[in-house]
Motif scaffolding. Structure first.
Motif, short mmCIF file in Angstrom:
data_model
loop_
_atom_site.label_atom_id
_atom_site.label_comp_id
_atom_site.label_asym_id
_atom_site.label_seq_id
_atom_site.Cartn_x
_atom_site.Cartn_y
_atom_site.Cartn_z
N GLU A 1 9.33 -11.50 -3.21
CA GLU A 1 7.96 -11.27 -2.38
C GLU A 1 7.81 -9.86 -2.29
O GLU A 1 6.57 -9.56 -2.65
N ALA A 2 8.82 -8.99 -1.90
CA ALA A 2 8.42 -7.66 -1.50
C ALA A 2 7.74 -6.89 -2.96
O ALA A 2 6.92 -6.18 -2.94
N GLU A 3 8.42 -7.32 -4.07
CA GLU A 3 8.04 -6.53 -5.24
C GLU A 3 6.65 -7.28 -5.91
O GLU A 3 6.19 -6.80 -6.41
N ALA A 4 6.37 -8.36 -5.58
CA ALA A 4 5.12 -9.21 -5.81
C ALA A 4 4.14 -8.42 -5.12
O ALA A 4 2.83 -8.16 -5.64
N VAL A 5 3.97 -7.93 -4.03
CA VAL A 5 2.98 -7.39 -3.15
C VAL A 5 2.16 -6.22 -3.87
O VAL A 5 1.05 -6.39 -3.88
N PRO A 6 2.66 -5.33 -4.38
CA PRO A 6 2.04 -4.14 -4.97
C PRO A 6 1.17 -4.67 -6.00
O PRO A 6 0.20 -4.08 -6.40
N HIS A 7 1.77 -5.58 -6.88
CA HIS A 7 1.01 -6.14 -8.05
C HIS A 7 -0.15 -7.03 -7.47
O HIS A 7 -1.18 -6.75 -8.27
N TYR A 8 -0.04 -7.93 -6.57
CA TYR A 8 -1.17 -8.48 -6.01
C TYR A 8 -2.09 -7.47 -5.37
O TYR A 8 -3.16 -7.82 -5.71
N GLU A 9 -1.73 -6.73 -4.67
CA GLU A 9 -2.66 -5.58 -4.19
C GLU A 9 -3.42 -4.98 -5.31
O GLU A 9 -4.86 -4.86 -5.26
N ARG A 10 -2.84 -4.56 -6.28
CA ARG A 10 -3.46 -3.83 -7.49
C ARG A 10 -4.44 -5.01 -8.08
O ARG A 10 -5.58 -4.75 -8.55
N ALA A 11 -4.01 -6.12 -8.48
CA ALA A 11 -4.79 -7.09 -9.10
C ALA A 11 -6.27 -7.36 -8.28
O ALA A 11 -7.20 -7.75 -8.93
N LEU A 12 -6.11 -7.38 -6.95
CA LEU A 12 -7.29 -7.60 -6.11
C LEU A 12 -8.08 -6.22 -5.99
O LEU A 12 -9.23 -6.41 -5.85
N ARG A 13 -7.78 -5.19 -6.33
CA ARG A 13 -8.25 -3.58 -6.18
C ARG A 13 -9.02 -3.52 -7.65
O ARG A 13 -10.16 -2.83 -7.45
N VAL A 14 -8.72 -3.67 -8.53
CA VAL A 14 -9.05 -3.29 -9.69
C VAL A 14 -10.59 -4.36 -9.78
O VAL A 14 -10.37 -5.60 -9.61
N THR A 15 -11.63 -3.56 -10.16
CA THR A 15 -12.86 -4.17 -10.27
C THR A 15 -13.48 -4.25 -11.60
O THR A 15 -14.60 -4.79 -11.76
N SER A 16 -12.74 -3.58 -12.61
CA SER A 16 -13.39 -3.45 -13.99
C SER A 16 -12.30 -3.67 -15.04
O SER A 16 -11.82 -2.83 -15.55
N PRO A 17 -12.22 -4.87 -15.53
CA PRO A 17 -12.88 -6.12 -15.20
C PRO A 17 -11.94 -6.54 -14.09
O PRO A 17 -10.92 -6.56 -13.98
#
Length: 169
Positions: free
Chosen positions: A56-72
């Motif tokens: 889980e701790a390693e998943a967090v930055p990937h989730y955060e980046r997935a939600l931050r990227v807007t294009s696309p």
């Protein structure tokens, strides 16, 4: 690596995860993520692969980046699941305030997503906000239950959910 190759490799990694080979999927997604750091889909799938493996701790930055990227940006179905995944992961890690904040954002964006509301209720409970948690769960139950006895009392459950301390009908 070209976009076509990226998409093929992403699809293969997802197939690996779905077929139960999450370790191999994680390794491939990690490599894709390093090559395509601004791809929301890859970040989301990388987070998911880590989560499935209990990392889980390693998943967090990937989730955060997935939600931050807007294009696309992620399509709505993936975005709702990424918000759920991140909120749930924060909760598992004991980061209850961040879990509540993330899940509230998810519920605001996707009010009909029952699982987001259920996970928000768990985070609220962890924050010590028991009344709000129970209210949310009762509202979800009243709105979504197929149980005829619950459906029969749907209106009353909804009224009491808004005022749990009320003893007068």
């Amino acid at each position: 690596m070209r976009a076509i190759e990226r998409d093929e490799e992403l699809a293969e990694a997802v197939r690996l995860r779905e077929s139960g080979n999450a370790d191999e999927a994680r390794l491939r997604l990690q490599a894709l993520s390093e090559s395509w750091p601004d791809d929301a889909r890859i970040a989301y799938q990388t987070a998911w692969a880590h989560d499935v493996l209990g990392r889980e701790a390693e998943a967090v930055p990937h989730y955060e980046r997935a939600l931050r990227v807007t294009s696309p940006a992620l399509p709505p179905s993936d975005r709702s699941e990424a918000l759920l995944g991140l909120g749930s992961t924060y909760r598992v890690l004991g980061r209850f305030h961040e879990a509540g904040t993330t899940l509230r954002r998810g519920v605001a964006e996707f009010p009909e997503h029952g699982a987001l509301r259920a996970f928000l209720a768990m985070a609220l409970h962890n924050e010590g906000r028991h009344q709000e948690s129970v209210r949310l769960l009762l509202e979800l139950l009243a709105e979504t239950s197929a149980d005829e006895t619950v459906r029969e009392y749907r209106r009353a459950i909804g009224v009491y959910a808004r005022d749990l301390d009320s003893t007068v009908g």
